[in-house]
Design a protein around this motif. Structure first.
Motif, PDB file in Angstrom:
ATOM      1  N   GLN A 168      13.084  20.666   7.325  1.00 44.93           N
ATOM      2  CA  GLN A 168      12.681  21.994   7.363  1.00 44.93           C
ATOM      3  C   GLN A 168      10.877  21.888   7.758  1.00 44.93           C
ATOM      4  O   GLN A 168      10.330  22.480   8.496  1.00 44.93           O
ATOM      5  N   ASP A 169      10.259  21.066   7.094  1.00 37.45           N
ATOM      6  CA  ASP A 169       8.873  20.848   6.712  1.00 37.45           C
ATOM      7  C   ASP A 169       8.472  20.382   8.202  1.00 37.45           C
ATOM      8  O   ASP A 169       7.551  20.700   8.798  1.00 37.45           O
ATOM      9  N   GLN A 170       9.297  19.183   8.417  1.00 33.23           N
ATOM     10  CA  GLN A 170       9.063  18.674  10.043  1.00 33.23           C
ATOM     11  C   GLN A 170       9.063  19.559  11.096  1.00 33.23           C
ATOM     12  O   GLN A 170       8.241  19.534  11.791  1.00 33.23           O
ATOM     13  N   LEU A 171      10.230  20.476  11.167  1.00 34.52           N
ATOM     14  CA  LEU A 171      10.191  21.494  12.009  1.00 34.52           C
ATOM     15  C   LEU A 171       9.293  22.648  12.204  1.00 34.52           C
ATOM     16  O   LEU A 171       8.584  22.708  13.197  1.00 34.52           O
ATOM     17  N   ARG A 172       8.711  23.015  10.836  1.00 36.17           N
ATOM     18  CA  ARG A 172       7.596  23.759  10.803  1.00 36.17           C
ATOM     19  C   ARG A 172       6.502  23.403  10.991  1.00 36.17           C
ATOM     20  O   ARG A 172       5.491  24.101  11.956  1.00 36.17           O
ATOM     21  N   ALA A 173       6.144  22.160  10.894  1.00 33.28           N
ATOM     22  CA  ALA A 173       4.884  21.476  11.384  1.00 33.28           C
ATOM     23  C   ALA A 173       4.579  21.483  12.998  1.00 33.28           C
ATOM     24  O   ALA A 173       3.800  21.967  13.564  1.00 33.28           O
ATOM     25  N   ALA A 174       5.825  20.934  13.298  1.00 34.81           N
ATOM     26  CA  ALA A 174       5.758  20.845  14.875  1.00 34.81           C
ATOM     27  C   ALA A 174       5.720  22.456  15.531  1.00 34.81           C
ATOM     28  O   ALA A 174       5.027  22.624  16.565  1.00 34.81           O
ATOM     29  N   MET A 175       6.458  23.529  15.060  1.00 38.07           N
ATOM     30  CA  MET A 175       6.215  24.657  15.436  1.00 38.07           C
ATOM     31  C   MET A 175       4.883  25.234  15.248  1.00 38.07           C
ATOM     32  O   MET A 175       4.364  25.885  16.171  1.00 38.07           O
ATOM     33  N   ARG A 176       4.289  25.068  14.232  1.00 35.07           N
ATOM     34  CA  ARG A 176       2.990  25.462  14.005  1.00 35.07           C
ATOM     35  C   ARG A 176       2.039  24.610  14.926  1.00 35.07           C
ATOM     36  O   ARG A 176       0.950  25.356  15.459  1.00 35.07           O
ATOM     37  N   LEU A 177       2.363  23.672  15.413  1.00 31.34           N
ATOM     38  CA  LEU A 177       1.351  23.191  16.462  1.00 31.34           C
ATOM     39  C   LEU A 177       1.652  23.487  17.720  1.00 31.34           C
ATOM     40  O   LEU A 177       0.731  23.716  18.652  1.00 31.34           O
ATOM     41  N   TYR A 178       2.788  23.931  18.181  1.00 29.19           N
ATOM     42  CA  TYR A 178       3.206  24.406  19.266  1.00 29.19           C
ATOM     43  C   TYR A 178       2.828  25.682  19.398  1.00 29.19           C
ATOM     44  O   TYR A 178       2.477  26.209  20.702  1.00 29.19           O
ATOM     45  N   THR A 179       3.034  26.517  18.513  1.00 30.80           N
ATOM     46  CA  THR A 179       2.789  28.191  18.583  1.00 30.80           C
ATOM     47  C   THR A 179       1.236  28.343  18.963  1.00 30.80           C
ATOM     48  O   THR A 179       0.480  28.019  17.948  1.00 30.80           O
ATOM     49  N   PRO A 180       0.902  29.138  19.832  1.00 28.96           N
ATOM     50  CA  PRO A 180      -0.474  29.427  19.931  1.00 28.96           C
ATOM     51  C   PRO A 180      -1.078  30.176  18.684  1.00 28.96           C
ATOM     52  O   PRO A 180      -0.386  31.142  18.078  1.00 28.96           O
ATOM     53  N   ARG A 181      -2.293  30.037  18.098  1.00 31.88           N
ATOM     54  CA  ARG A 181      -2.648  30.868  17.108  1.00 31.88           C
ATOM     55  C   ARG A 181      -2.880  32.290  17.584  1.00 31.88           C
ATOM     56  O   ARG A 181      -3.289  32.424  18.488  1.00 31.88           O
ATOM     57  N   PHE A 182      -2.391  33.247  16.377  1.00 28.37           N
ATOM     58  CA  PHE A 182      -2.649  34.505  16.832  1.00 28.37           C
ATOM     59  C   PHE A 182      -4.052  34.932  16.376  1.00 28.37           C
ATOM     60  O   PHE A 182      -4.524  34.708  15.453  1.00 28.37           O
ATOM     61  N   THR A 183      -4.887  35.658  17.193  1.00 27.30           N
ATOM     62  CA  THR A 183      -6.062  36.279  16.894  1.00 27.30           C
ATOM     63  C   THR A 183      -5.820  37.654  17.543  1.00 27.30           C
ATOM     64  O   THR A 183      -5.573  37.998  18.620  1.00 27.30           O
ATOM     65  N   SER A 184      -6.553  38.514  16.524  1.00 29.97           N
ATOM     66  CA  SER A 184      -6.298  40.140  17.011  1.00 29.97           C
ATOM     67  C   SER A 184      -7.819  40.358  17.637  1.00 29.97           C
ATOM     68  O   SER A 184      -8.652  39.644  17.302  1.00 29.97           O
TER      69      SER A 184
END
Length: 142
Positions: free
Chosen positions: A84-100
Motif C-alpha cells: 500500500q505504501d508503494q502504491l501510495r508513493a507512486a500515486m503521489r508522484l503521478y497525481t499533479p499537485r493541487f494548487t488553489s
C-alpha cells in the motif's frame, strides 16, 4: 535508454534527465521503492520542462501498474502495508499537485444550479449541497 546515466553526478545536472534515467533503471530492476524515492528527488524547477514532467508521470504510472498488475505475488513478497505504501508513493508522484486559485477575499456566497424537475437531482445535488455549504458558514442562494 536514450540518455546515459552518469553515476555520481549531481542530480541538478542534466536538466533532471539523470534522475529520470536512474529511476527508469530501478524500475527495470523491480526496485519500485527506490524508483519512487529517486523520482521524489527531482528538483521542482525541472518540472517546468514539459518533457521532464511527462517522463516523471509516465515512470510513476509505470511503477503503479507494475505493482497493481502483479498484486497477489507482490503482497505475498512485501506484505499488505508495504505494498500500500508503494502504491501510495507512486500515486503521489503521478497525481499533479493541487494548487488553489489565489483569492483577494474569502468566498461568502455560493450559487447552485440544478434541474429541479428531477427529484433526485434537486435532493442530492442541490438541497444537500446547500445544507453543507450553510453548515460551513456560507450564504447560499437559488
Amino acid at each position: 535508454m536514450a540518455r546515459s546515466l552518469r553515476i555520481g553526478q549531481d542530480p541538478a545536472q542534466g536538466g533532471g534527465w539523470n534522475v529520470l534515467a536512474l529511476a527508469e533503471a530501478q524500475i527495470q530492476q523491480q526496485q519500485y521503492e527506490s524508483a519512487c524515492a529517486t523520482l521524489d528527488t527531482l528538483p521542482a524547477g525541472f518540472l517546468s520542462d514539459v518533457a521532464v514532467a511527462a517522463k516523471k508521470r509516465a515512470l510513476a504510472e509505470q511503477v503503479f501498474h507494475r505493482i497493481w498488475g502483479n498484486l497477489g505475488p507482490h503482497v505475498a513478497a512485501y506484505g499488505i502495508a508495504r505494498t500500500q505504501d508503494q502504491l501510495r508513493a507512486a500515486m503521489r508522484l503521478y497525481t499533479p499537485r493541487f494548487t488553489s486559485a489565489v483569492r483577494s477575499r474569502p468566498v461568502r456566497r455560493v450559487a447552485l444550479v440544478g434541474n429541479e424537475d428531477l427529484y433526485q437531482c434537486k435532493l442530492y445535488r442541490v438541497d444537500q449541497k446547500a445544507e453543507q455549504l450553510r453548515a460551513a458558514g456560507l450564504e447560499v442562494t437559488r
